[in-house]
Design a protein around this motif. Structure first.
Motif, PDB file in Angstrom:
ATOM      1  N   THR A  33      11.458 -30.554 -14.834  1.00 50.72           N
ATOM      2  CA  THR A  33      11.454 -29.155 -14.389  1.00 50.72           C
ATOM      3  C   THR A  33      11.895 -28.224 -15.517  1.00 50.72           C
ATOM      4  N   MET A  34      12.970 -28.596 -16.192  1.00 50.49           N
ATOM      5  CA  MET A  34      13.478 -27.774 -17.293  1.00 50.49           C
ATOM      6  C   MET A  34      12.452 -27.674 -18.423  1.00 50.49           C
ATOM      7  N   TYR A  35      11.784 -28.777 -18.698  1.00 50.75           N
ATOM      8  CA  TYR A  35      10.779 -28.783 -19.769  1.00 50.75           C
ATOM      9  C   TYR A  35       9.602 -27.876 -19.426  1.00 50.75           C
ATOM     10  N   LEU A  36       9.106 -27.988 -18.199  1.00 50.48           N
ATOM     11  CA  LEU A  36       7.973 -27.162 -17.781  1.00 50.48           C
ATOM     12  C   LEU A  36       8.343 -25.678 -17.775  1.00 50.48           C
ATOM     13  N   ILE A  37       9.550 -25.360 -17.319  1.00 50.05           N
ATOM     14  CA  ILE A  37      10.011 -23.960 -17.329  1.00 50.05           C
ATOM     15  C   ILE A  37      10.107 -23.448 -18.763  1.00 50.05           C
ATOM     16  N   THR A  38      10.628 -24.286 -19.665  1.00 47.54           N
ATOM     17  CA  THR A  38      10.762 -23.898 -21.071  1.00 47.54           C
ATOM     18  C   THR A  38       9.410 -23.619 -21.697  1.00 47.54           C
ATOM     19  N   LEU A  40       6.470 -23.007 -20.157  1.00 49.03           N
ATOM     20  CA  LEU A  40       5.799 -21.884 -19.506  1.00 49.03           C
ATOM     21  C   LEU A  40       6.430 -20.557 -19.900  1.00 49.03           C
ATOM     22  N   GLY A  41       7.760 -20.485 -19.872  1.00 56.25           N
ATOM     23  CA  GLY A  41       8.454 -19.234 -20.187  1.00 56.25           C
ATOM     24  C   GLY A  41       8.205 -18.774 -21.600  1.00 56.25           C
ATOM     25  N   SER A  65       8.102 -15.989 -32.817  1.00 58.46           N
ATOM     26  CA  SER A  65       8.414 -17.130 -33.686  1.00 58.46           C
ATOM     27  C   SER A  65       9.528 -17.970 -33.084  1.00 58.46           C
ATOM     28  N   LEU A  66      10.543 -17.303 -32.517  1.00 57.48           N
ATOM     29  CA  LEU A  66      11.645 -18.004 -31.866  1.00 57.48           C
ATOM     30  C   LEU A  66      11.153 -18.792 -30.651  1.00 57.48           C
ATOM     31  N   SER A  67      10.270 -18.184 -29.874  1.00 58.41           N
ATOM     32  CA  SER A  67       9.728 -18.860 -28.681  1.00 58.41           C
ATOM     33  C   SER A  67       8.917 -20.089 -29.073  1.00 58.41           C
ATOM     34  N   ASN A 286      16.240 -18.598 -22.860  1.00 59.29           N
ATOM     35  CA  ASN A 286      15.872 -17.505 -23.770  1.00 59.29           C
ATOM     36  C   ASN A 286      14.760 -16.590 -23.251  1.00 59.29           C
ATOM     37  N   PRO A 287      13.635 -17.130 -22.744  1.00 58.71           N
ATOM     38  CA  PRO A 287      12.571 -16.235 -22.250  1.00 58.71           C
ATOM     39  C   PRO A 287      13.023 -15.342 -21.108  1.00 58.71           C
ATOM     40  N   PHE A 288      13.893 -15.858 -20.236  1.00 57.62           N
ATOM     41  CA  PHE A 288      14.383 -15.058 -19.114  1.00 57.62           C
ATOM     42  C   PHE A 288      15.263 -13.920 -19.603  1.00 57.62           C
ATOM     43  N   ILE A 289      16.082 -14.200 -20.608  1.00 56.37           N
ATOM     44  CA  ILE A 289      16.958 -13.159 -21.159  1.00 56.37           C
ATOM     45  C   ILE A 289      16.120 -12.007 -21.699  1.00 56.37           C
TER      46      ILE A 289
END
Length: 312
Positions: A33-38, A40-41, A65-67, A286-289
């Motif tokens: 779940t964490m991997y897929l969220i990472t 996708l985000g 670049s960070l993403s 990070n993407p959510f922030i």
């Protein structure tokens, strides 16, 4: 213990986060779940930035670049862990293990430098707004990212080549969910003094310099903000830096917490559990922030489905 040459080694064992078979399914579901969220985000952040011409700015170039780096870091470690849990097999080949060490080093060092580069971008935007476009021109932005990539690649290559010179004992069990440089050095039967010295020197340099750069940038930023007479201008400056500061505190805070846990506990399993924070959780959050705190990203994400539909 009798040492054997590392070229004979066919595989190592990743002990993972727990020995309890009943927890393995829960760990598998959690990390999947964490991997897929990472993925996708961070992918949505990259797509949103690349599809909106209004976001073709240095700040969002560094963010994309960070993403991308966060995607690479999690892809280096989590899929192998999930495959091992599914197959009920803890083994990892010698080549896979050393490849993990290399790419984890590249991505971790790159993360440090990208956060420092983003801090410098904020510093120029707030402290030298009239010269911002001249200073942060496209050529400089690409050069900064390219230099950080080269430094990260060379650093990881040096560590990996030094690791290849070591001889390892027969007991090759790694109390972690991925192959980490420090753990492999501990498994070596040959003299590791040079490797350890190199780790401390490079870590001090490639973690210390970015941290000092970030601190210097934000000291200058705070000084400029306090001199602003307009409350609206101060709010805008704070909102510009808010997302980046949150990511910086999360990344370095979790890293600091991991090393504190390593100092106060003798259990390497507890250390590996703590390391999940900076190697997995940070990249997921990070993407959510950025999407929650940046109005531009929110707008780009709202328009993204329409843009994708128009291309189909």
């Amino acid at each position: 213990m009798e040492a054997r040459n590392q070229t004979v080694i066919s595989e190592l064992l990743l002990l993972g986060l727990t020995d309890d078979p009943q927890l393995q399914l829960h760990i598998f579901n959690l990390f999947l779940t964490m991997y897929l969220i990472t993925i996708l985000g961070n992918l949505l952040i990259i797509l949103a930035i690349s599809s909106d011409s209004h976001l073709y700015t240095p700040m969002y170039f560094f963010l994309s670049s960070l993403s991308f780096n966060d995607i690479c870091l999690t892809t280096t470690t989590i899929p192998k862990m999930l495959l091992n849990i599914q197959a009920q097999d803890q083994s990892i080949t010698y080549t896979e293990c050393f490849s993990q060490v290399y790419f984890v080093l590249v991505c971790t060092v790159l993360e440090n430098f990208l956060l420092a580069v983003m801090a410098y971008d904020h510093y120029v935007a707030i402290c030298h707004p009239l010269s911002y476009r001249v200073i942060m021109n496209p050529h400089l932005c690409v050069l900064l990212v390219l230099c950080t990539v080269i430094i990260s690649v060379v650093d990881a290559l040096v560590h990996t080549l030094m690791l290849l010179q070591l001889s390892f004992c027969a007991d090759l069990e790694i109390p972690h969910f991925f192959c980490e440089l420090a753990q492999l050095i501990k498994l070596a039967c040959s003299n590791t003094l040079i490797n350890n010295i190199l780790v401390y020197i490079v870590a001090s340099l490639f973690a210390g310099v970015p941290v000092l750069g970030i601190i210097f940038s934000y000291i200058q930023i705070m000084s400029s903000i306090l001199r602003m007479s307009s409350s609206k201008g101060r709010y805008k400056a704070f909102s510009t830096c808010g997302s980046h500061l949150s990511v910086v505190f999360l990344f370095y805070g979790t890293e600091f917490g991991v090393y504190i846990s390593a100092a106060v506990t003798d259990s390497m399993r507890k250390f590996s559990v703590a390391s999940v924070m900076y190697s997995v959780v940070t990249q997921m959050v990070n993407p959510f922030i950025y999407s929650l705190r940046s109005r531009d990203i929110k707008e780009a994400l709202k328009k993204l489905p329409g843009r994708i539909t128009s291309l189909l």
